[in-house]
Enzyme design. Structure first.
Site, mmCIF file in Angstrom:
data_model
loop_
_atom_site.group_PDB
_atom_site.id
_atom_site.type_symbol
_atom_site.label_atom_id
_atom_site.label_comp_id
_atom_site.label_asym_id
_atom_site.label_seq_id
_atom_site.Cartn_x
_atom_site.Cartn_y
_atom_site.Cartn_z
ATOM 1 N N TYR A 1 -11.007 0.075 3.250
ATOM 2 C CA TYR A 1 -10.690 1.204 4.318
ATOM 3 C C TYR A 1 -11.014 2.810 3.929
ATOM 4 O O TYR A 1 -10.945 3.502 4.773
ATOM 5 C CB TYR A 1 -9.244 1.202 4.505
ATOM 6 C CG TYR A 1 -8.735 -0.388 5.165
ATOM 7 C CD1 TYR A 1 -9.522 -1.224 5.261
ATOM 8 C CD2 TYR A 1 -7.471 -0.411 5.105
ATOM 9 C CE1 TYR A 1 -9.222 -2.422 5.736
ATOM 10 C CE2 TYR A 1 -7.037 -1.780 5.481
ATOM 11 C CZ TYR A 1 -7.748 -2.674 5.764
ATOM 12 O OH TYR A 1 -7.532 -3.906 5.885
ATOM 13 N N HIS B 1 -9.408 -9.449 -0.860
ATOM 14 C CA HIS B 1 -9.665 -9.192 0.577
ATOM 15 C C HIS B 1 -10.360 -10.092 1.394
ATOM 16 O O HIS B 1 -9.855 -10.497 2.475
ATOM 17 C CB HIS B 1 -10.285 -7.831 0.761
ATOM 18 C CG HIS B 1 -10.186 -7.002 2.121
ATOM 19 N ND1 HIS B 1 -10.116 -5.603 2.225
ATOM 20 C CD2 HIS B 1 -10.008 -7.424 3.185
ATOM 21 C CE1 HIS B 1 -9.835 -5.214 3.528
ATOM 22 N NE2 HIS B 1 -9.574 -6.465 4.037
ATOM 23 N N LYS C 1 -5.897 -3.904 -1.512
ATOM 24 C CA LYS C 1 -6.900 -5.190 -1.681
ATOM 25 C C LYS C 1 -8.201 -4.700 -2.625
ATOM 26 O O LYS C 1 -8.684 -3.613 -2.424
ATOM 27 C CB LYS C 1 -7.239 -5.532 -0.231
ATOM 28 C CG LYS C 1 -6.046 -5.453 0.834
ATOM 29 C CD LYS C 1 -6.409 -6.319 1.811
ATOM 30 C CE LYS C 1 -5.214 -6.030 3.040
ATOM 31 N NZ LYS C 1 -5.538 -4.919 3.889
ATOM 32 N N ASP D 1 0.049 -1.395 4.648
ATOM 33 C CA ASP D 1 -1.117 -2.150 4.265
ATOM 34 C C ASP D 1 -2.458 -1.382 4.428
ATOM 35 O O ASP D 1 -3.024 -1.208 5.283
ATOM 36 C CB ASP D 1 -1.207 -3.299 5.167
ATOM 37 C CG ASP D 1 -2.109 -4.220 4.804
ATOM 38 O OD1 ASP D 1 -2.144 -5.094 3.849
ATOM 39 O OD2 ASP D 1 -3.483 -4.179 5.292
HETATM 40 N N1 LIG Z 1 -7.474 -8.641 5.464
HETATM 41 C C1 LIG Z 1 -8.127 -8.306 6.469
HETATM 42 O O1 LIG Z 1 -9.391 -8.854 6.400
HETATM 43 C C2 LIG Z 1 -8.010 -7.667 7.611
HETATM 44 C C3 LIG Z 1 -8.799 -7.356 8.719
HETATM 45 C C4 LIG Z 1 -8.308 -6.558 9.770
HETATM 46 C C5 LIG Z 1 -7.390 -5.888 9.737
HETATM 47 N N2 LIG Z 1 -6.455 -5.704 8.545
HETATM 48 C C6 LIG Z 1 -5.253 -5.105 8.578
HETATM 49 O O2 LIG Z 1 -4.279 -5.421 9.481
HETATM 50 C C7 LIG Z 1 -4.120 -4.203 10.221
HETATM 51 C C8 LIG Z 1 -3.945 -4.408 11.884
HETATM 52 O O3 LIG Z 1 -5.030 -4.847 12.424
HETATM 53 P P1 LIG Z 1 -6.098 -3.978 13.347
HETATM 54 O O4 LIG Z 1 -6.060 -2.684 12.957
HETATM 55 O O5 LIG Z 1 -7.431 -4.748 13.063
HETATM 56 O O6 LIG Z 1 -5.787 -4.334 14.803
HETATM 57 P P2 LIG Z 1 -4.352 -4.468 15.710
HETATM 58 O O7 LIG Z 1 -3.280 -3.899 14.637
HETATM 59 O O8 LIG Z 1 -4.093 -5.580 16.325
HETATM 60 O O9 LIG Z 1 -4.622 -3.233 16.819
HETATM 61 C C9 LIG Z 1 -4.684 -1.759 16.623
HETATM 62 C C10 LIG Z 1 -5.303 -1.229 17.658
HETATM 63 O O10 LIG Z 1 -4.566 -1.409 18.792
HETATM 64 C C11 LIG Z 1 -4.060 -0.143 19.334
HETATM 65 N N3 LIG Z 1 -2.708 -0.027 19.332
HETATM 66 C C12 LIG Z 1 -1.764 -0.052 18.526
HETATM 67 N N4 LIG Z 1 -0.452 -0.239 19.016
HETATM 68 C C13 LIG Z 1 -0.565 -0.337 20.377
HETATM 69 C C14 LIG Z 1 0.133 -0.710 21.494
HETATM 70 N N5 LIG Z 1 1.444 -0.736 21.122
HETATM 71 N N6 LIG Z 1 -0.248 -0.845 22.710
HETATM 72 C C15 LIG Z 1 -1.635 -0.681 22.893
HETATM 73 N N7 LIG Z 1 -2.526 -0.500 21.892
HETATM 74 C C16 LIG Z 1 -2.062 -0.386 20.524
HETATM 75 C C17 LIG Z 1 -4.710 0.996 18.110
HETATM 76 O O11 LIG Z 1 -4.806 2.272 18.769
HETATM 77 P P3 LIG Z 1 -4.134 3.559 18.205
HETATM 78 O O12 LIG Z 1 -4.028 3.689 16.760
HETATM 79 O O13 LIG Z 1 -4.826 4.487 18.862
HETATM 80 O O14 LIG Z 1 -2.757 3.405 18.542
HETATM 81 C C18 LIG Z 1 -5.655 0.314 17.414
HETATM 82 O O15 LIG Z 1 -6.834 0.599 18.258
HETATM 83 C C19 LIG Z 1 -5.287 -3.162 10.190
HETATM 84 O O16 LIG Z 1 -5.024 -1.870 10.002
HETATM 85 C C20 LIG Z 1 -5.065 -3.665 8.519
HETATM 86 O O17 LIG Z 1 -4.250 -3.072 7.620
HETATM 87 C C21 LIG Z 1 -6.550 -6.632 7.443
#
Ligand SMILES: NC(=O)c1ccc[n+]([C@@H]2O[C@H](COP(=O)([O-])OP(=O)(O)OC[C@H]3O[C@@H](n4cnc5c(N)ncnc54)[C@H](OP(=O)(O)O)[C@@H]3O)[C@@H](O)[C@H]2O)c1
Length: 258
Positions: free
Chosen positions: A37, A95, A62, A32
């Site tokens: 990004y 998005h 997106k 995704d």
């Molecule tokens: N549509 C939208 O508006 C929108 C908004 C936000 C996000 N997104 C999408 O959703 C995806 C995921 O959301 P997100 O990146 O905001 O947050 P997330 O997946 O909830 O959390 C990612 C964070 O947690 C850490 N992490 C990952 N796995 C872990 C584990 N098993 N234990 C402890 N820490 C862990 C990662 O660090 P490390 O990388 O150092 O492991 C990173 O800092 C995004 O990458 C993006 O593709 C979409």
């Protein structure tokens, strides 16, 4: 669409390429990304370097907030394809429901879909008012709605609407970037299932039929998150986690775009 994929927000250059390669090696098939990004080139490189057959992958990108409008969206989509080095994406999303232009943008996505350049089209951050509005002028229903959705942001109304309408819900920031791992109600669940907080939360999504896209650049965490589908939370534990809701958010409430 795979139910568990890799989110790639906030990863860049070699680290992003490597994360995609490692994830594909582990078994991830959904990636995704988004124009916002600023890593579509690296994501495309990671995919190519992995050597995997394109047909096995599910790639999402997106439309950026700055590219709304009919012609603008068509142009932005071509740019994303070019940066990714792809002929098509599996899913293209709006998005954020930016007020000025979101209707025209959806029309552009319908054209892209009809031409087969995106195998599916959808939206992100479309809570109920936006879904109801979209229904008024859309000819094609979104296949997917990607929203912030966690036990602490259990958006029941949007969840139920999408389920009824046949729109696949997908959760972003699904593990709250680790912020809620210290919630004391998680510890007994981790103990009971011998799983990590991330795995418990991701499995909660899967048990609800919600696709999820945790992000990591670390091999061990990529594996840990991927393994979240290898067990089943009991229904009473899923229902218990539904009660964690306290309105906690990582990202903006889309209501600001009403
Ligand atoms: N549509 C939208 O508006 C929108 C908004 C936000 C996000 N997104 C999408 O959703 C995806 C995921 O959301 P997100 O990146 O905001 O947050 P997330 O997946 O909830 O959390 C990612 C964070 O947690 C850490 N992490 C990952 N796995 C872990 C584990 N098993 N234990 C402890 N820490 C862990 C990662 O660090 P490390 O990388 O150092 O492991 C990173 O800092 C995004 O990458 C993006 O593709 C979409």
């Amino acid at each position: 669409m795979p139910m568990l994929g890799l989110g790639v927000y906030d990863m860049y250059q070699k680290q992003a390429e490597q994360a995609v390669e490692t994830a594909i090696e582990i078994g991830y098939r959904l990636i995704d990304t988004a124009s916002m990004y600023e890593n579509e080139v690296e994501i495309g490189n990671g995919i190519k370097n992995s050597g995997i057959d394109r047909a096995e992958l599910f790639i999402t990108s997106k439309l950026n907030n700055t590219d709304h409008g009919y012609e603008e969206a068509l142009k932005a989509f071509e740019k994303s394809l070019q940066l990714l080095g792809q002929d098509y994406v599996d899913l293209y999303l709006i998005h954020w429901p930016i007020k000025a232009g979101r209707a025209e943008s959806w029309k552009a996505l319908e054209k892209i879909y009809t031409e087969g350049r995106a195998k599916a089209i959808g939206v992100a951050n479309y809570t109920l008012p936006f879904l109801n509005e979209l229904k008024q002028y859309s000819n094609i229903q979104p296949a997917v709605n990607q929203i912030e959705f966690t036990p602490w942001l259990f958006q029941k109304e949007t969840f139920e609407y999408c389920k009824k309408a046949g729109i696949q819900l997908q959760s972003y920031s699904p593990i709250t970037r680790g912020i809620k791992f210290s919630d004391e109600r998680l510890a007994p669940l981790c103990e009971k299932y011998q799983k990590t907080p991330a795995q418990i939360i991701l499995n909660w999504n899967l048990q609800l039929g919600v696709s999820t896209i945790p992000k990591s650049v670390q091999k061990q965490r990529l594996q840990e998150n991927f393994d979240a589908s290898n067990f089943t939370l009991d229904i009473q534990d899923v229902l218990f986690m539904n009660t964690f809701n306290d309105g906690f958010r990582i990202c903006d409430d889309p209501i600001i775009f009403l």
